[in-house]
Structures are given as C-alpha cells and as structure tokens.
Design a protein around this motif. Structure first.
Motif, PDB file in Angstrom:
ATOM      1  N   TYR A 201       1.073  -0.758   0.032  1.00  0.00           N
ATOM      2  CA  TYR A 201       0.106  -0.135   0.083  1.00  0.00           C
ATOM      3  C   TYR A 201       0.807   1.263   0.147  1.00  0.00           C
ATOM      4  O   TYR A 201       0.746   2.294  -0.896  1.00  0.00           O
ATOM      5  CB  TYR A 201      -1.089   0.204   0.688  1.00  0.00           C
ATOM      6  N   LEU A 202       2.575   0.990   0.774  1.00  0.00           N
ATOM      7  CA  LEU A 202       2.548   2.343   0.590  1.00  0.00           C
ATOM      8  C   LEU A 202       3.693   2.849  -0.596  1.00  0.00           C
ATOM      9  O   LEU A 202       3.573   3.656  -0.962  1.00  0.00           O
ATOM     10  CB  LEU A 202       3.725   2.149   2.594  1.00  0.00           C
ATOM     11  N   GLN A 203       3.574   1.484  -0.507  1.00  0.00           N
ATOM     12  CA  GLN A 203       4.865   1.603  -1.884  1.00  0.00           C
ATOM     13  C   GLN A 203       3.956   1.852  -3.191  1.00  0.00           C
ATOM     14  O   GLN A 203       4.365   3.051  -3.465  1.00  0.00           O
ATOM     15  CB  GLN A 203       4.723   0.475  -2.284  1.00  0.00           C
ATOM     16  N   SER A 204       2.537   1.612  -3.412  1.00  0.00           N
ATOM     17  CA  SER A 204       1.814   1.996  -4.296  1.00  0.00           C
ATOM     18  C   SER A 204       1.558   3.835  -3.914  1.00  0.00           C
ATOM     19  O   SER A 204       1.218   4.693  -4.931  1.00  0.00           O
ATOM     20  CB  SER A 204       0.833   1.207  -3.924  1.00  0.00           C
ATOM     21  N   THR A 205       1.450   4.860  -2.631  1.00  0.00           N
ATOM     22  CA  THR A 205       1.498   5.669  -3.123  1.00  0.00           C
ATOM     23  C   THR A 205       2.295   6.516  -2.900  1.00  0.00           C
ATOM     24  O   THR A 205       2.467   7.608  -3.796  1.00  0.00           O
ATOM     25  CB  THR A 205       1.152   5.587  -1.073  1.00  0.00           C
TER      26      THR A 205
END
Length: 228
Positions: A201-205
């Motif tokens: 999730y954070l990588q995609s953000t």
C-alpha cells in the motif's frame, strides 16, 4: 481502527508530499505547463488500460459474486466514466483528449508502478496483496481533491477546478469497497503477511507521487551511449 484505516493513516505523510509537489500546486493555480498535462494524460491512458486488466485478473480471486460484479462495474467506469476528468484537462490544453493520447508514452515511473501491481496479482493467491497495491490510486486522488476544494489557492474560474470537483466524490464508493475487501481478506493473515500488504500500500502511494512528478518533469527513459 480497521486494517484499511491504519493504511490510510500511514499514507498521510506521502499524500502531504504529493499535495505540495509542483504538479498539484500548479494544477491548483491553473498555472501548470500544458506539456505536463499532455504527458500526464498519455501516461494515465496507458496506466488505466492496465488497471482495468488487473481488475479482470482479480475476478477469479474474489470471495463472492457481489465482489465480481463490483470489479466488472469498475472496469466499465475506467473505460467510460473517468474519461470525464481527462476531458477537463484536455480542455485546459485546448486539444481533443483522443488526439492527445494517440501518442503513447510509457515512462520509467509508470512502468515500475504497473509492474508492481501485476507482480502482486501473479505472486499471491490472496487478492489482498494486489488490492493493497491498487487501493492508493483512488484514495490519493480523493484526498488531494478534498484538500484542494478547501484550499484558497484553488483557481475556481479554471476548468481544472472541475478535475478536483470530480475526484472529491467519485472515488468514495470505490475506496469503501476496496477497504472492505482488504479488511476481510487480511483477517486470517499472519503479522508478517499483513506487513507485506502494508508495504504494498505504501509503495503504491509513493508510486502515485512519482507518477505525478514524471509528468511534471517529462520523465523519459535514458539509455545512454551510442547505438547502431
């Protein structure tokens, strides 16, 4: 606090950076370079095509028929509904949207982002991994748009204000369903597995931030050297 809510909270510092980067700030003021808009639209057309394909790949992984219908509806929205937001940008540029996106672009940051999502579809049977890689896209757009609509810097006389208006509400139903799926599909995961989902999730953000920035800087592949 649900699992999905913790992901959204953890993403806030990255969304703050996205909001204050040049792309969104220039968009707010309607002072953005038209070539940055063209680059964004061309890259996003490629991105959305793959996003729809990934939804299709997730259909066999869904826990029930209701979620299958949801994915089918989202594919239809990507094909038809989201083009409305793109039309506002094309109007700002002063060129037809379909003509702008005839030229295909596939910059490094967009390539990395799309492959991140595809990897998580194919590498994991549990759809939570892929959904966590996809969910930041609508959430970032909704958060940025909601902030913009309350920002005194927003040029409300520009057609670009309609881009923010579109995303402040249109993403909410999608966000709700994706969050429900993540909450359900992570219930029986180990803490290590949940951490992998959080990282997705954070990588995609971060990928969302890079996507805006690649348009702002006209990012291109640089291979170097001389070729024959």
């Amino acid at each position: 606090m649900t699992f999905a809510e913790t992901l959204e909270r953890n993403a806030q510092p990255i969304i703050d950076e996205i909001y204050h980067d040049g792309f969104i700030q220039d968009l707010l003021k309607a002072q953005i370079d038209k070539e940055a808009i063209r680059q964004y639209l061309r890259a996003d057309a490629s991105y959305l095509r793959e996003f729809a394909n990934i939804y299709a790949l997730l259909i066999p992984k869904m826990p029930d028929l209701e979620n299958v219908r949801f994915l089918v509806d989202q594919i239809q929205f990507i094909v038809n509904g989201e083009v409305e937001a793109h039309e506002f940008m094309a109007e700002y540029v002063g060129e037809p949207y379909n003509e702008i996106v005839q030229e295909k672009v596939w910059p490094p940051s967009g390539d990395h982002y799309i492959k991140h999502m595809y990897y998580n579809v194919y590498a994991h049977e549990n759809a939570a991994y892929a959904i966590a890689a996809m969910a930041p896209c609508p959430y970032v757009y909704a958060e940025v748009a909601k902030r913009a609509m309350q920002d005194a810097s927003l040029n409300k006389d520009s057609i670009l204000a309609k881009w923010f208006e579109f995303y402040q509400t249109e993403m909410d139903p999608l966000i709700d369903v994706l969050n429900q799926l993540m909450n359900t599909l992570t219930q029986n995961m180990t803490e290590h597995e949940k951490q992998e989902v959080r990282d997705n999730y954070l990588q995609s953000t971060v990928h969302e931030r890079n996507f805006f920035n690649m348009a702002y800087t006209s990012e291109k592949w640089e291979f170097g050297g001389t070729r024959v």
